[in-house]
Design a protein around this motif. Structure first.
Motif, short mmCIF file in Angstrom:
data_model
loop_
_atom_site.label_atom_id
_atom_site.label_comp_id
_atom_site.label_asym_id
_atom_site.label_seq_id
_atom_site.Cartn_x
_atom_site.Cartn_y
_atom_site.Cartn_z
N LEU A 119 0.89 -1.22 0.04
CA LEU A 119 0.17 0.11 0.04
C LEU A 119 0.85 1.29 -0.05
CD1 LEU A 119 -1.26 -2.17 2.16
CD2 LEU A 119 -3.23 -0.58 1.94
N THR A 120 0.35 2.35 -0.49
CA THR A 120 1.07 3.61 -0.36
C THR A 120 0.29 4.59 0.50
OG1 THR A 120 2.07 3.34 -2.58
CG2 THR A 120 1.92 5.65 -1.74
N PHE A 121 0.99 5.26 1.24
CA PHE A 121 0.35 6.20 2.25
C PHE A 121 1.15 7.64 2.09
CE2 PHE A 121 -1.17 2.50 4.10
CZ PHE A 121 -2.43 2.73 4.82
N VAL A 122 0.24 8.57 2.31
CA VAL A 122 1.00 10.12 2.09
C VAL A 122 0.87 10.83 3.51
CG1 VAL A 122 0.66 12.29 1.06
CG2 VAL A 122 0.49 10.32 -0.45
N ALA A 123 1.70 11.30 3.95
CA ALA A 123 1.74 12.13 4.95
C ALA A 123 1.21 13.40 4.90
CB ALA A 123 3.21 11.97 5.82
N LEU A 124 0.65 13.89 5.77
CA LEU A 124 -0.13 15.23 5.72
C LEU A 124 0.17 16.26 6.83
CD1 LEU A 124 -3.90 14.30 5.21
CD2 LEU A 124 -2.05 14.63 3.41
N GLY A 125 0.77 17.38 6.34
CA GLY A 125 1.27 18.27 7.62
C GLY A 125 0.07 19.17 7.87
N SER A 126 0.26 20.01 8.89
CA SER A 126 -0.65 20.63 9.67
C SER A 126 -1.57 21.41 8.76
CB SER A 126 -0.08 21.65 10.71
OG SER A 126 0.89 22.74 9.99
N ASP A 127 -1.27 21.85 7.71
CA ASP A 127 -2.03 22.48 6.75
C ASP A 127 -3.02 21.40 5.66
OD1 ASP A 127 -0.22 21.45 5.03
OD2 ASP A 127 0.56 23.12 4.11
N GLY A 128 -2.74 20.22 6.08
CA GLY A 128 -3.81 19.24 5.16
C GLY A 128 -3.20 18.73 4.07
#
Length: 169
Positions: A119-128
């Motif tokens: 699977l591939t996941f993307v990290a999200l910063g505080s700005d989404g």
């Protein structure tokens, strides 16, 4: 993308993200064959992958793709299943997570691999928005093989995504 670049972050060993989950298969988890529903395995795979990717980057994450879920053998009513997941490779803001599912007959102790998944996941910063993630340091021979073969899977994902975009026109 956040102000830090992917290559500026300190890489983390695979063991940081390694996650183990064990469940027992009950009647409500099974189909009319007495084997676990594939969708139940998919649920477990997505959950454990989410945990592994968040352990690696320490940011909220979203599932970007489920590249494969290969069912290799059935899991039977009353068996335990153990899922192992870890981040096998990263690219800027994305993380490839490898998951292995093993069934165990609790009466005999026999174990067998029943499924594998990427699977591939993307990290999200505080700005989404997507944010940079640390690289991975593979530790075992298996992790090193997965790491070395990951760029080819990454390229295949890009090609698959491009072909889907063409189909939408």
């Amino acid at each position: 993308m956040s102000s830090k670049d992917h290559t500026e972050l300190e890489a983390k060993p695979t063991s940081v993200s390694r996650t183990i989950m064990t469940e027992i298969i009950f009647p409500l988890d099974t189909n009319y064959h007495g084997t676990v529903f594939g969708g139940k395995i998919m649920e477990y795979v997505d959950k454990i992958s989410t945990i592994a990717s968040m352990r690696h980057c320490r940011f909220p994450v979203v599932t970007a793709s489920s590249d494969s879920l290969d069912f290799l053998a059935p899991v039977l009513l009353g068996e335990a299943i153990q899922l192992e997941a870890f981040v096998s490779w990263t690219h800027r803001s994305s993380m490839e997570v490898y998951v292995r599912v093993e069934a165990e007959n609790l009466l005999t102790g026999e174990k067998r691999t029943t499924a594998t998944s990427y699977l591939t996941f993307v990290a999200l910063g505080s700005d989404g928005r997507p944010t940079a993630v640390p690289g991975v340091i593979p530790e075992t021979d298996r992790e090193k093989r997965l790491y070395e073969s990951a760029p080819a899977r990454y390229e295949a994902r890009k090609i698959r995504k491009a072909s889907r975009e063409l189909e939408s026109y």
